[in-house]
Design an enzyme around this catalytic site. Structure first.
Site, PDB file in Angstrom:
ATOM      1  CB  VAL A   1      46.070  38.280  37.886  1.00 16.57           C
ATOM      2  CG1 VAL A   1      45.718  37.724  36.301  1.00 16.57           C
ATOM      3  CG2 VAL A   1      47.439  37.905  37.708  1.00 16.57           C
ATOM      4  CB  SER A   2      41.460  38.075  40.245  1.00 15.89           C
ATOM      5  OG  SER A   2      40.372  38.318  40.316  1.00 15.89           O
ATOM      6  N   PRO A   3      40.512  41.349  38.335  1.00 14.53           N
ATOM      7  CG  PRO A   3      40.296  41.506  35.718  1.00 14.53           C
ATOM      8  CD  PRO A   3      40.688  40.263  36.654  1.00 14.53           C
TER       9      PRO A   3
END
Lengths: 227, 224
Positions: B10-12
């Site tokens: 999820v973390s860009p």
């Protein structure tokens, strides 16, 4: 041509770049960009740094913004001999410095938010005491970094120390002095302050900042504090 | 020993590190740290990164946090003749990449803290700051202006600065932001990044679940 720094003394990041230049022994000229007068927003300055932020550096054809990127560049380009440890080239050592430079953004943001600098200077507000706990997490983080080493990114002084100490000392604006839980940090601050070029770069701007800040807070004029 | 990446897709910035590993052709072990169930606050993970942030990397004795520092490290340590242009070593060229990596943090703040506010929507009952788009548009304009003169963020070839800027901008998909085409140079650059052969593996579908939850919460609150 030479190296030219677009500088404003009240910016701790600009002073961290100045400390880098001085530590490296690079000759440079200074052009003051007075943020209080909005000089960073002129078309002329935006050609140097389109984001209109201080500091910026010009070296030959290169125009560079972002204080930390500037410090890295100066080391990559000009560090020789014993100066190389300011930004070591061994990947593992450099990684620690880079990590602390990025973590330094969190520390600086947290302190600026706690002091509520823009609010105090321009909107008649007070520092945000409810943010003090966040500041203390930053101090604890640095204290933990200093376990078993003299500087925050390793055994040697690096540019990460400059970028941590300059924003950290903004806490002097409110006479924050609660360093007893952080003995290693306290010692490190003293080490940083005793660098032979520390005062010439930081003392006067810090004094001016404190006077302006306290005037707005209607507190007694800046008094001398130490650690 | 093998590289270990602690990450949540999820973390860009975590995806940017994943793309960096792929661009360098490195093998690594993926350890998932689920942010939604707060696995990043577990003591085991805090030993890796005391700040409790993903991504983090372990390479033998080195425990490293801060996505951009991780990407720089991977290039400094493992880039070969064929991949060294991802983070060039000439000081002037590297300076521009570093500048773009650092100003990427500013873009992230405008997009994440100033607009999407994902954390506040998911955990603190808030809404995004829908009206607060000036900073977002300023960031996009800044990129578009840069990309007018350069095919990539830091010049005429791909660098890690592109891999970071892209995931930050694309996070606007969380709110189905649809103004990309107002920034034609940026849009053309986005298409190039999305055509990289490792792009899909690292990015496709990674935000779907959290986006669904985020948008459902927003809808619910707007009804009230």
């Amino acid at each position: 041509m030479g190296v030219k720094l677009y500088h404003f003394g009240l910016s701790p990041f600009s002073r961290a770049v100045q400390m880098t230049l001085t530590a490296l022994g690079v000759k440079y000229s200074i052009e003051t960009i007075d943020l209080m007068k909005g000089e960073q927003r002129t078309d002329e300055y935006k050609k140097i740094n389109p984001r209109g932020k201080v500091p910026a550096l010009v070296d030959g054809k290169l125009s560079l913004g972002e204080s930390r990127a500037i410090a890295c560049y100066l080391c990559n380009k000009y560090a020789s001999g014993s100066k190389k440890t300011l930004y070591p080239s061994a990947p593992e050592l450099r990684a620690k410095v880079d990590m602390l430079l990025y973590v330094g953004e969190w520390i600086a943001d947290t302190i600026v938010e706690y002091l509520n600098i823009a609010g105090v200077l321009f909107r008649g507000e007070k520092p945000k005491d409810e943010k003090l706990a966040d500041v203390k997490s930053c101090l604890q983080y640095l204290e933990d970094c200093l376990k078993g080493q003299n500087y925050i990114a390793g055994d040697n002084l690096t540019i990460a120390d400059f970028f941590a100490v300059c924003p950290l000392l903004l806490l002097e604006n409110v006479d924050f002095n609660d360093y007893d839980p952080y003995p290693k940090l306290k010692k490190w601050i003293n080490t940083m302050k005793s660098l032979k070029y520390f005062d010439e770069i930081n003392k006067e701007p810090m004094k001016m900042f404190k006077a302006a800040f306290n005037e707005k807070l209607n507190l007694p004029a800046a008094k001398q504090t130490g650690f | 020993m093998v590289l270990v990446l602690y990450n949540d897709p999820v973390s860009p910035s975590g995806r940017s590190v994943h793309m960096t590993l792929r661009a360098l052709g490195l093998d690594f072990e993926w350890k998932n740290v689920n942010l939604i169930s707060s696995e990043n606050r577990l003591p085991e993970f805090l030993k890796i990164n005391p700040r409790g942030k993903v991504p983090a990397l372990v390479d033998e004795d080195l425990k490293l946090a801060e996505s951009r520092a991780i990407a720089c490290y991977l290039c400094n340590k493992y880039a070969t003749e064929g991949t060294k242009s991802l983070y060039p070593s000439e000081p002037e060229k590297r300076a521009i990449v570093d500048q773009m990596l650092y100003s990427g943090e500013w873009m992230w703040e405008e997009i994440y803290i100033g607009y999407l506010r994902v954390r506040w929507v998911l955990y603190y009952g808030e809404l995004p700051w829908f009206h607060n788009t000036d900073g977002v548009r300023e960031a996009l304009k800044y990129l578009d202006d840069r990309l007018k003169e350069n095919a990539y963020m830091a010049g005429n070839h791909l660098t890690i600065a592109d891999l970071f800027a892209h995931t930050t901008i694309r996070f606007l998909d969380m709110l189905d932001f649809d103004e990309y085409s107002n920034y034609p140079h940026m849009k053309a650059w986005m298409d190039k990044i999305e055509a990289l052969d490792y792009y899909d593996e690292c990015n496709n579908g990674k935000i779907d679940k959290v986006k669904e939850k985020y948008q459902a919460l927003i809808k619910e609150r707007q009804k009230q």
